[in-house]
Design an enzyme around this catalytic site. Structure first.
Site, short mmCIF file in Angstrom:
data_model
loop_
_atom_site.label_atom_id
_atom_site.label_comp_id
_atom_site.label_asym_id
_atom_site.label_seq_id
_atom_site.Cartn_x
_atom_site.Cartn_y
_atom_site.Cartn_z
N ASP A 79 -2.41 -12.19 5.43
CA ASP A 79 -3.46 -12.87 6.20
C ASP A 79 -4.79 -12.76 5.45
OD1 ASP A 79 -4.75 -14.09 8.44
OD2 ASP A 79 -5.44 -12.11 9.05
N LYS A 82 0.88 -1.18 0.00
CA LYS A 82 0.00 0.00 0.00
C LYS A 82 0.92 1.22 0.00
CE LYS A 82 -4.11 1.92 0.22
NZ LYS A 82 -5.07 1.87 -0.92
N ASP A 114 -5.58 -3.11 -2.28
CA ASP A 114 -7.01 -3.05 -2.62
C ASP A 114 -7.25 -3.59 -4.03
OD1 ASP A 114 -5.58 -0.84 -3.53
OD2 ASP A 114 -7.18 0.62 -3.15
C1 IPM Z 1 -3.83 -17.29 10.08
C2 IPM Z 1 -4.73 -16.90 11.22
C3 IPM Z 1 -3.87 -16.31 12.32
C4 IPM Z 1 -3.22 -15.05 11.78
C5 IPM Z 1 -4.63 -16.02 13.64
C6 IPM Z 1 -5.34 -17.25 14.13
C7 IPM Z 1 -3.71 -15.48 14.70
O1 IPM Z 1 -5.73 -16.04 10.80
O2 IPM Z 1 -2.93 -18.12 10.28
O3 IPM Z 1 -4.04 -16.79 8.98
O4 IPM Z 1 -3.82 -13.98 11.79
O5 IPM Z 1 -2.07 -15.15 11.33
MG MG Z 2 -5.79 -15.80 8.70
#
Ligand code: IPM
Ligand code: MG
Length: 360
Positions: free
Chosen positions: A248, A192, A224
């Site tokens: 994530d 970003k 995005d």
């Molecule tokens: C992932 C999960 C984790 C993260 C959580 C459970 C802490 O969402 O492994 O993607 O955010 O990394």
């Molecule tokens: Mg995750």
């Protein structure tokens, strides 16, 4: 070869799927004369219940002693009310940090056998989905300081810091470029940088590191736009390189569009020491203990463990071929069930894969 694996079954469906994952990799390894032994350790809610801590020191020690770590899933409503530091997720974040697992590889693959499950329009699905999200795993707002909820000017203020050092960006960029060389040689770096300084540094370092990989094509997208392109035309992606938070989010998006979140494995590796291998899906407390979970993501994570964690590529290939064969035969768990197919529970699906591993 004889190798030692630490099992972190965790919560919810974790124990059920890891049981099937273990059976599959044991069978596959033994076909090539390798022996695996296993030791369990507690993490997440299970560890909180037993010891009050989501990541007991003994678990870190057991993981460090192992050649690889095989993890199920953590979390569940039972521990939702716990304070930030005593939540099951803290165990997962803690083991990533403790083992220095900075590189998280999350492949999203639309298997031809499951093309009907894809959430996108048939013409988009027909172009195929075969990408890997390379997510940086030990930096960013997940670990940046300062952080916290503080009093300021008579009200509470929440604060997290998005931090990346040049070295952290460079090493994950290298992981992505190296991986691209074993695939279609294309990296798309997602940031970003139109808004965030962290991202501006990210992009500069990625461009600089790319000089060592000129045989790999490098593109950049703002996050995005990347989120939009993933549903509009996912076939354009080969390797997506990104930070912890964006990774994530994008990895969940990439996973779900294949229509089979219950199918997707992941690997987390560091500069040295054992890697950690876990399915992308969560602990699914709503179906835990009912023999309904799909063990294939755990079994495929086991294949990544064999390949990347233990250096047993033939056993990894065999495991993956067995999964494809079982799907081709028409076996399905509830999450990927289609008309005309055979519905199996978690145990029966795992057994099918093991049978296949033994005869392929
Ligand atoms: C992932 C999960 C984790 C993260 C959580 C459970 C802490 O969402 O492994 O993607 O955010 O990394
Ligand atoms: Mg995750």
């Amino acid at each position: 070869m004889r190798k030692h694996i630490c099992l972190l079954e965790g919560d919810g469906i974790g124990p059920e799927i890891i049981t099937q994952g273990v059976a599959a990799i044991k069978a596959a390894a033994s076909r090539f004369g390798h022996e695996l032994d296993f030791e369990k350790a507690l993490i997440g809610g299970a560890a909180i219940d037993a010891s009050g801590e989501p990541l007991p020191a003994q678990t870190i020690e057991k993981c460090r002693r192992a050649d690889a770590v095989f993890l199920g899933a953590v979390g569940g409503p039972k521990w939702d009310a716990h304070s930030h530091d005593k939540r099951p997720e803290k165990g997962l974040l803690g083991i990533r940090k403790a083992l220095g697992l900075y590189a998280n590889l999350r492949p999203a693959l639309l298997m031809p056998e499951l093309a009907g499950a894809c959430l996108l329009k048939p013409e988009i699905a027909a172009a195929g989905i075969d990408l890997v999200v390379v997510r940086e795993l030990t930096g960013d707002v997940y670990f940046g300081e300062p952080r916290g909820i503080k009093e300021h000017g008579g009200e509470r203020v929440g604060l997290n810091s998005m931090v990346y050092t040049e070295g952290e960006v460079r090493r994950i960029a290298r992981t992505a470029f190296e991986l691209a060389r074993s695939r279609r040689r294309r990296v798309c770096s997602v940031d970003k940088s139109n808004v965030l300084e962290t991202s501006r540094l990210w992009r500069e370092v990625v461009v600089d590191e790319h000089k060592n990989y000129i045989d790999v094509e490098l593109a950049h997208l703002y996050v995005d736009n990347a989120a939009m392109q993933l549903v509009r035309a996912p076939s354009q992606f080969d390797v997506i390189l990104t930070g912890n938070l964006f990774g994530d989010i994008l990895s969940d998006e990439a996973a779900v569009i294949t229509g089979s979140l219950g199918m997707l494995p992941s690997a987390s590796t560091g500069a040295s020491g054992p890697g950690l291998f876990e399915p992308v899906h969560g602990s699914a407390p709503d179906i835990a203990g009912q023999d309904k979970a799909n063990p294939l993501a755990a079994i495929l994570s086991g294949a990544m463990l064999l390949r990347l964690g233990l250096g047993m590529p033939e056993a990894a290939d065999l495991t993956e071929r067995a999964v494809r064969a079982v799907l081709a035969e028409g076996c399905r768990t509830a999450d990927i069930m289609e008309p005309g197919k055979t519905l199996l529970g978690c145990v029966a699906m795992g057994q099918k894969v093991v049978e296949c591993i033994c005869k392929l």
